[in-house]
Design a protein around this motif. Structure first.
Motif, PDB file in Angstrom:
ATOM      1  N   ARG A  35       0.764  -1.225   0.059  1.00 42.47           N
ATOM      2  CA  ARG A  35       0.244  -0.035   0.065  1.00 42.47           C
ATOM      3  C   ARG A  35       0.848   1.380  -0.039  1.00 42.47           C
ATOM      4  NH1 ARG A  35      -2.657  -0.218   6.256  1.00 42.47           N
ATOM      5  NH2 ARG A  35      -0.839   0.871   7.214  1.00 42.47           N
ATOM      6  N   GLN A  36       0.181   2.325  -0.418  1.00 42.60           N
ATOM      7  CA  GLN A  36       1.048   3.559  -0.462  1.00 42.60           C
ATOM      8  C   GLN A  36      -0.011   4.546  -0.033  1.00 42.60           C
ATOM      9  OE1 GLN A  36       3.050   4.396  -4.210  1.00 42.60           O
ATOM     10  NE2 GLN A  36       4.445   6.057  -3.046  1.00 42.60           N
ATOM     11  N   GLY A  37       0.162   5.296   0.893  1.00 37.76           N
ATOM     12  CA  GLY A  37      -0.794   6.424   1.420  1.00 37.76           C
ATOM     13  C   GLY A  37      -0.073   7.777   0.908  1.00 37.76           C
ATOM     14  N   THR A  40       3.614   8.973   1.308  1.00 38.31           N
ATOM     15  CA  THR A  40       4.314   7.854   1.926  1.00 38.31           C
ATOM     16  C   THR A  40       4.970   7.173   0.855  1.00 38.31           C
ATOM     17  OG1 THR A  40       2.541   6.441   2.085  1.00 38.31           O
ATOM     18  CG2 THR A  40       2.851   8.010   3.865  1.00 38.31           C
ATOM     19  N   GLU A  85      -5.829   5.602   9.054  1.00 39.08           N
ATOM     20  CA  GLU A  85      -4.513   5.383   8.821  1.00 39.08           C
ATOM     21  C   GLU A  85      -4.220   4.211   7.775  1.00 39.08           C
ATOM     22  OE1 GLU A  85      -5.459   5.312  11.858  1.00 39.08           O
ATOM     23  OE2 GLU A  85      -4.206   4.143  13.204  1.00 39.08           O
ATOM     24  N   ASP A  86      -5.325   3.515   7.764  1.00 36.74           N
ATOM     25  CA  ASP A  86      -5.133   2.384   6.501  1.00 36.74           C
ATOM     26  C   ASP A  86      -5.525   2.977   5.103  1.00 36.74           C
ATOM     27  OD1 ASP A  86      -6.510   0.229   8.914  1.00 36.74           O
ATOM     28  OD2 ASP A  86      -4.570   0.239   8.120  1.00 36.74           O
ATOM     29  N   THR A  87      -5.922   4.313   5.075  1.00 35.39           N
ATOM     30  CA  THR A  87      -6.345   4.828   3.913  1.00 35.39           C
ATOM     31  C   THR A  87      -4.964   4.676   2.800  1.00 35.39           C
ATOM     32  OG1 THR A  87      -8.042   6.204   4.693  1.00 35.39           O
ATOM     33  CG2 THR A  87      -6.827   6.999   2.657  1.00 35.39           C
ATOM     34  N   ALA A  88      -5.260   4.060   1.621  1.00 41.44           N
ATOM     35  CA  ALA A  88      -4.013   4.102   0.493  1.00 41.44           C
ATOM     36  C   ALA A  88      -4.395   3.509  -0.465  1.00 41.44           C
ATOM     37  CB  ALA A  88      -2.970   3.269   1.375  1.00 41.44           C
ATOM     38  N   GLN A 109      -8.183   2.096  -4.839  1.00 45.28           N
ATOM     39  CA  GLN A 109      -8.061   2.987  -3.664  1.00 45.28           C
ATOM     40  C   GLN A 109      -8.933   2.531  -2.646  1.00 45.28           C
ATOM     41  OE1 GLN A 109      -6.513   6.431  -3.392  1.00 45.28           O
ATOM     42  NE2 GLN A 109      -7.180   5.963  -1.135  1.00 45.28           N
TER      43      GLN A 109
END
Length: 114
Positions: A35-37, A40, A85-88, A109
């Motif tokens: 994953r990539q937020g 980040t 914070e799992d948003t990515a 997404q």
């Protein structure tokens, strides 16, 4: 042409669940979800080898489950107890076929928000 196609992302409230799917056009030796937020680096979330041996990042242990169905050439990431914070963007990565070549999906997404 061998490829990976992810699906299952979307908007979910904190504490909710989503299941990501990754359709592979070849037999799966190894599959991982990254994953990539926002702002980040891309990071490893979970991986599975030969449909059996799994590995998880500490930040998802006990909440996410990775699996594969080799009869269908499908991989899954069940995500429970989602946090903002799992948003990515979540990416499927796999080594497929006899040659175990590496492929990446296009990303899906996930947005965790109330």
């Amino acid at each position: 042409q061998v490829q990976l196609v992810e699906s299952g992302g979307g908007l979910v409230q904190p504490g909710g669940s989503l299941r990501l799917s990754c359709a592979a056009s070849g037999s799966i030796y190894y599959m991982a979800w990254y994953r990539q937020g926002p702002g980040t680096e891309r990071e490893l979330v979970a991986s599975i080898i030969r449909g059996e041996y799994t590995n998880y990042a500490d930040f998802v242990k006990g909440r996410f489950t990775i699996s594969t169905d080799n009869a269908k050439n499908m991989g899954y990431l069940q995500m429970n107890g989602l946090k903002p914070e799992d948003t990515a963007v979540y990416y499927c990565n796999a080594r497929l076929g006899f040659m175990r070549r590496e492929y990446w999906g296009q990303g899906t997404q996930v947005l965790v928000s109330s």
